[in-house]
Design a protein around this motif. Structure first.
Motif, PDB file in Angstrom:
ATOM      1  N   THR A  34       0.809  -1.217   0.000  1.00  0.00           N
ATOM      2  CA  THR A  34       0.000   0.000   0.000  1.00  0.00           C
ATOM      3  C   THR A  34       0.843   1.267   0.000  1.00  0.00           C
ATOM      4  O   THR A  34       0.305   2.361  -0.037  1.00  0.00           O
ATOM      5  N   HIS A  35       2.152   1.156   0.026  1.00  0.00           N
ATOM      6  CA  HIS A  35       3.043   2.314   0.060  1.00  0.00           C
ATOM      7  C   HIS A  35       3.653   2.546  -1.317  1.00  0.00           C
ATOM      8  O   HIS A  35       3.717   1.664  -2.150  1.00  0.00           O
ATOM      9  N   GLU A  36       4.139   3.776  -1.561  1.00  0.00           N
ATOM     10  CA  GLU A  36       4.825   4.072  -2.812  1.00  0.00           C
ATOM     11  C   GLU A  36       6.195   3.409  -2.856  1.00  0.00           C
ATOM     12  O   GLU A  36       6.622   2.918  -3.876  1.00  0.00           O
ATOM     13  N   ARG A  37       6.900   3.409  -1.753  1.00  0.00           N
ATOM     14  CA  ARG A  37       8.194   2.718  -1.679  1.00  0.00           C
ATOM     15  C   ARG A  37       7.937   1.288  -1.213  1.00  0.00           C
ATOM     16  O   ARG A  37       6.798   0.945  -0.895  1.00  0.00           O
ATOM     17  N   PRO A  38       8.956   0.449  -1.136  1.00  0.00           N
ATOM     18  CA  PRO A  38       8.702  -0.918  -0.655  1.00  0.00           C
ATOM     19  C   PRO A  38       8.023  -0.890   0.707  1.00  0.00           C
ATOM     20  O   PRO A  38       8.417  -0.141   1.610  1.00  0.00           O
ATOM     21  N   GLY A  39       6.994  -1.708   0.842  1.00  0.00           N
ATOM     22  CA  GLY A  39       6.229  -1.750   2.085  1.00  0.00           C
ATOM     23  C   GLY A  39       6.879  -2.634   3.130  1.00  0.00           C
ATOM     24  O   GLY A  39       7.925  -3.248   2.904  1.00  0.00           O
ATOM     25  N   ASP A  40       6.253  -2.691   4.293  1.00  0.00           N
ATOM     26  CA  ASP A  40       6.750  -3.526   5.377  1.00  0.00           C
ATOM     27  C   ASP A  40       6.743  -4.993   4.964  1.00  0.00           C
ATOM     28  O   ASP A  40       5.802  -5.467   4.321  1.00  0.00           O
ATOM     29  N   LEU A  41       7.793  -5.691   5.346  1.00  0.00           N
ATOM     30  CA  LEU A  41       7.923  -7.130   5.117  1.00  0.00           C
ATOM     31  C   LEU A  41       7.533  -7.821   6.421  1.00  0.00           C
ATOM     32  O   LEU A  41       8.148  -7.570   7.461  1.00  0.00           O
ATOM     33  N   ARG A  69      11.001  -3.031   8.140  1.00  0.00           N
ATOM     34  CA  ARG A  69      10.632  -1.837   7.375  1.00  0.00           C
ATOM     35  C   ARG A  69      11.804  -1.415   6.504  1.00  0.00           C
ATOM     36  O   ARG A  69      12.950  -1.422   6.924  1.00  0.00           O
ATOM     37  N   TYR A  70      11.486  -0.995   5.261  1.00  0.00           N
ATOM     38  CA  TYR A  70      12.502  -0.580   4.304  1.00  0.00           C
ATOM     39  C   TYR A  70      12.908   0.868   4.541  1.00  0.00           C
ATOM     40  O   TYR A  70      12.075   1.745   4.750  1.00  0.00           O
ATOM     41  N   LYS A  74      17.759  -0.790   2.737  1.00  0.00           N
ATOM     42  CA  LYS A  74      17.658  -2.149   3.285  1.00  0.00           C
ATOM     43  C   LYS A  74      16.490  -2.265   4.254  1.00  0.00           C
ATOM     44  O   LYS A  74      15.971  -1.274   4.743  1.00  0.00           O
ATOM     45  N   TYR A  75      16.083  -3.509   4.510  1.00  0.00           N
ATOM     46  CA  TYR A  75      15.035  -3.785   5.481  1.00  0.00           C
ATOM     47  C   TYR A  75      15.655  -3.931   6.868  1.00  0.00           C
ATOM     48  O   TYR A  75      16.684  -4.571   7.025  1.00  0.00           O
ATOM     49  N   ARG A  76      15.013  -3.329   7.875  1.00  0.00           N
ATOM     50  CA  ARG A  76      15.456  -3.433   9.264  1.00  0.00           C
ATOM     51  C   ARG A  76      14.276  -3.849  10.137  1.00  0.00           C
ATOM     52  O   ARG A  76      13.153  -3.372   9.931  1.00  0.00           O
ATOM     53  N   ALA A  77      14.551  -4.724  11.106  1.00  0.00           N
ATOM     54  CA  ALA A  77      13.497  -5.201  12.011  1.00  0.00           C
ATOM     55  C   ALA A  77      12.965  -4.042  12.853  1.00  0.00           C
ATOM     56  O   ALA A  77      13.740  -3.272  13.413  1.00  0.00           O
ATOM     57  N   ILE A  78      11.641  -3.932  12.918  1.00  0.00           N
ATOM     58  CA  ILE A  78      11.015  -2.925  13.783  1.00  0.00           C
ATOM     59  C   ILE A  78      10.215  -3.578  14.903  1.00  0.00           C
ATOM     60  O   ILE A  78       9.906  -2.936  15.901  1.00  0.00           O
ATOM     61  N   SER A  79       9.870  -4.872  14.725  1.00  0.00           N
ATOM     62  CA  SER A  79       9.201  -5.597  15.802  1.00  0.00           C
ATOM     63  C   SER A  79       9.382  -7.094  15.578  1.00  0.00           C
ATOM     64  O   SER A  79       9.559  -7.559  14.459  1.00  0.00           O
ATOM     65  N   GLY A  80       9.351  -7.829  16.670  1.00  0.00           N
ATOM     66  CA  GLY A  80       9.495  -9.280  16.603  1.00  0.00           C
ATOM     67  C   GLY A  80      10.916  -9.709  16.305  1.00  0.00           C
ATOM     68  O   GLY A  80      11.823  -8.890  16.203  1.00  0.00           O
TER      69      GLY A  80
END
Length: 87
Positions: A34-41, A69-70, A74-80
């Protein structure tokens, strides 16, 4: 007369006990589009872990998720977190 409990240190072949945990975990992932940039993985982990220190105990059920979150390339963990250690 009560039977003796089995010694958790001994193995059938007389060798040392296993000292590692056993993992039976599957994962699935999805990306929020749903985001313009890569969304949450989002990664979902399900399965079980048998811990070496809980000899003959039931496996612990695993049902958790990790969200990354991107940003800044790069993707970085934001939870879990991943329940399986790096190999």
């Amino acid at each position: 007369m009560k039977p003796h409990a089995q010694d958790p240190i001994a193995r059938d072949d007389g060798g040392a006990p296993d000292t590692h945990d056993c993992y039976a975990i599957e994962s699935s992932w999805s990306i929020d589009a749903t985001h313009e940039r890569p969304g949450d993985l989002t990664i979902r982990y399900q399965g079980a872990i048998s811990r070496a220190e809980s000899y003959a105990g039931p496996p612990a059920a695993i049902d958790q998720k990790q969200v990354l979150r991107y940003g800044n390339g790069k993707y970085r963990a934001i939870s879990g977190y991943s329940p399986v250690p790096a190999i």
